[in-house]
Design a protein around this motif. Structure first.
Motif, mmCIF file in Angstrom:
data_model
loop_
_atom_site.group_PDB
_atom_site.id
_atom_site.type_symbol
_atom_site.label_atom_id
_atom_site.label_comp_id
_atom_site.label_asym_id
_atom_site.label_seq_id
_atom_site.Cartn_x
_atom_site.Cartn_y
_atom_site.Cartn_z
ATOM 1 N N ARG A 72 -16.049 -16.144 -7.931
ATOM 2 C CA ARG A 72 -14.727 -15.867 -8.481
ATOM 3 C C ARG A 72 -14.322 -14.407 -8.271
ATOM 4 O O ARG A 72 -13.177 -14.103 -7.944
ATOM 5 C CB ARG A 72 -14.708 -16.206 -9.975
ATOM 6 N N GLU A 73 -15.238 -13.488 -8.477
ATOM 7 C CA GLU A 73 -14.937 -12.062 -8.328
ATOM 8 C C GLU A 73 -14.508 -11.742 -6.903
ATOM 9 O O GLU A 73 -13.572 -10.974 -6.686
ATOM 10 C CB GLU A 73 -16.133 -11.207 -8.749
ATOM 11 N N GLN A 74 -15.193 -12.332 -5.917
ATOM 12 C CA GLN A 74 -14.807 -12.114 -4.524
ATOM 13 C C GLN A 74 -13.428 -12.691 -4.244
ATOM 14 O O GLN A 74 -12.630 -12.079 -3.533
ATOM 15 C CB GLN A 74 -15.834 -12.734 -3.572
ATOM 16 N N ALA A 75 -13.126 -13.848 -4.790
ATOM 17 C CA ALA A 75 -11.809 -14.464 -4.601
ATOM 18 C C ALA A 75 -10.715 -13.595 -5.214
ATOM 19 O O ALA A 75 -9.680 -13.351 -4.584
ATOM 20 C CB ALA A 75 -11.797 -15.861 -5.212
ATOM 21 N N LEU A 76 -10.934 -13.112 -6.434
ATOM 22 C CA LEU A 76 -9.947 -12.242 -7.073
ATOM 23 C C LEU A 76 -9.744 -10.961 -6.277
ATOM 24 O O LEU A 76 -8.613 -10.508 -6.075
ATOM 25 C CB LEU A 76 -10.366 -11.915 -8.507
ATOM 26 N N ASP A 77 -10.837 -10.384 -5.797
ATOM 27 C CA ASP A 77 -10.751 -9.149 -5.026
ATOM 28 C C ASP A 77 -9.990 -9.367 -3.716
ATOM 29 O O ASP A 77 -9.098 -8.595 -3.374
ATOM 30 C CB ASP A 77 -12.157 -8.617 -4.756
ATOM 31 N N TYR A 78 -10.331 -10.429 -2.994
ATOM 32 C CA TYR A 78 -9.668 -10.718 -1.723
ATOM 33 C C TYR A 78 -8.174 -10.949 -1.924
ATOM 34 O O TYR A 78 -7.340 -10.371 -1.213
ATOM 35 C CB TYR A 78 -10.312 -11.931 -1.053
ATOM 36 N N LEU A 79 -7.827 -11.792 -2.887
ATOM 37 C CA LEU A 79 -6.415 -12.110 -3.111
ATOM 38 C C LEU A 79 -5.634 -10.906 -3.643
ATOM 39 O O LEU A 79 -4.463 -10.732 -3.312
ATOM 40 C CB LEU A 79 -6.290 -13.310 -4.054
ATOM 41 N N THR A 80 -6.273 -10.063 -4.433
ATOM 42 C CA THR A 80 -5.623 -8.842 -4.913
ATOM 43 C C THR A 80 -5.352 -7.900 -3.749
ATOM 44 O O THR A 80 -4.263 -7.327 -3.632
ATOM 45 C CB THR A 80 -6.494 -8.153 -5.984
ATOM 46 N N GLN A 81 -6.328 -7.746 -2.861
ATOM 47 C CA GLN A 81 -6.128 -6.898 -1.677
ATOM 48 C C GLN A 81 -5.027 -7.456 -0.779
ATOM 49 O O GLN A 81 -4.182 -6.702 -0.282
ATOM 50 C CB GLN A 81 -7.431 -6.771 -0.895
#
Length: 88
Positions: A72-81
């Motif tokens: 989840r953290e990677q998904a949030l980070d990718y989509l935020t970027q």
């Protein structure tokens, strides 16, 4: 080729990180980036999934490894970027 990647349980990153400029039921002006859509349930699943009232932008978004990553953290980070790179 069919998309075999499935949404991760307890994630909801795609309902939080991106902004949505189109109408969402009970959110006529869409939503801002980083704020959960009001239709994201406590189980982190879209309560509009499968309904005609679901915004087309959400309907077109399909899970894939690049977007969802390993957690989840990677998904949030990718989509935020991605949101930051494509805003404004």
């Amino acid at each position: 080729m069919a998309n075999l990647f499935q949404c991760r349980e307890n994630c909801g990153a795609c309902c939080i990180a991106p902004s949505i400029s189109s109408h969402i039921p009970s959110m006529p002006n869409g939503k801002i980036a980083g704020i959960a859509c009001i239709h994201l349930g406590e189980d982190f699943k879209c309560q509009l999934f499968g309904l005609a009232s679901r915004p087309s932008v959400c309907e077109r978004l399909q899970p894939c490894y690049e977007m969802c990553g390993d957690n989840r953290e990677q998904a949030l980070d990718y989509l935020t970027q991605l949101e930051q790179l494509t805003c404004g």
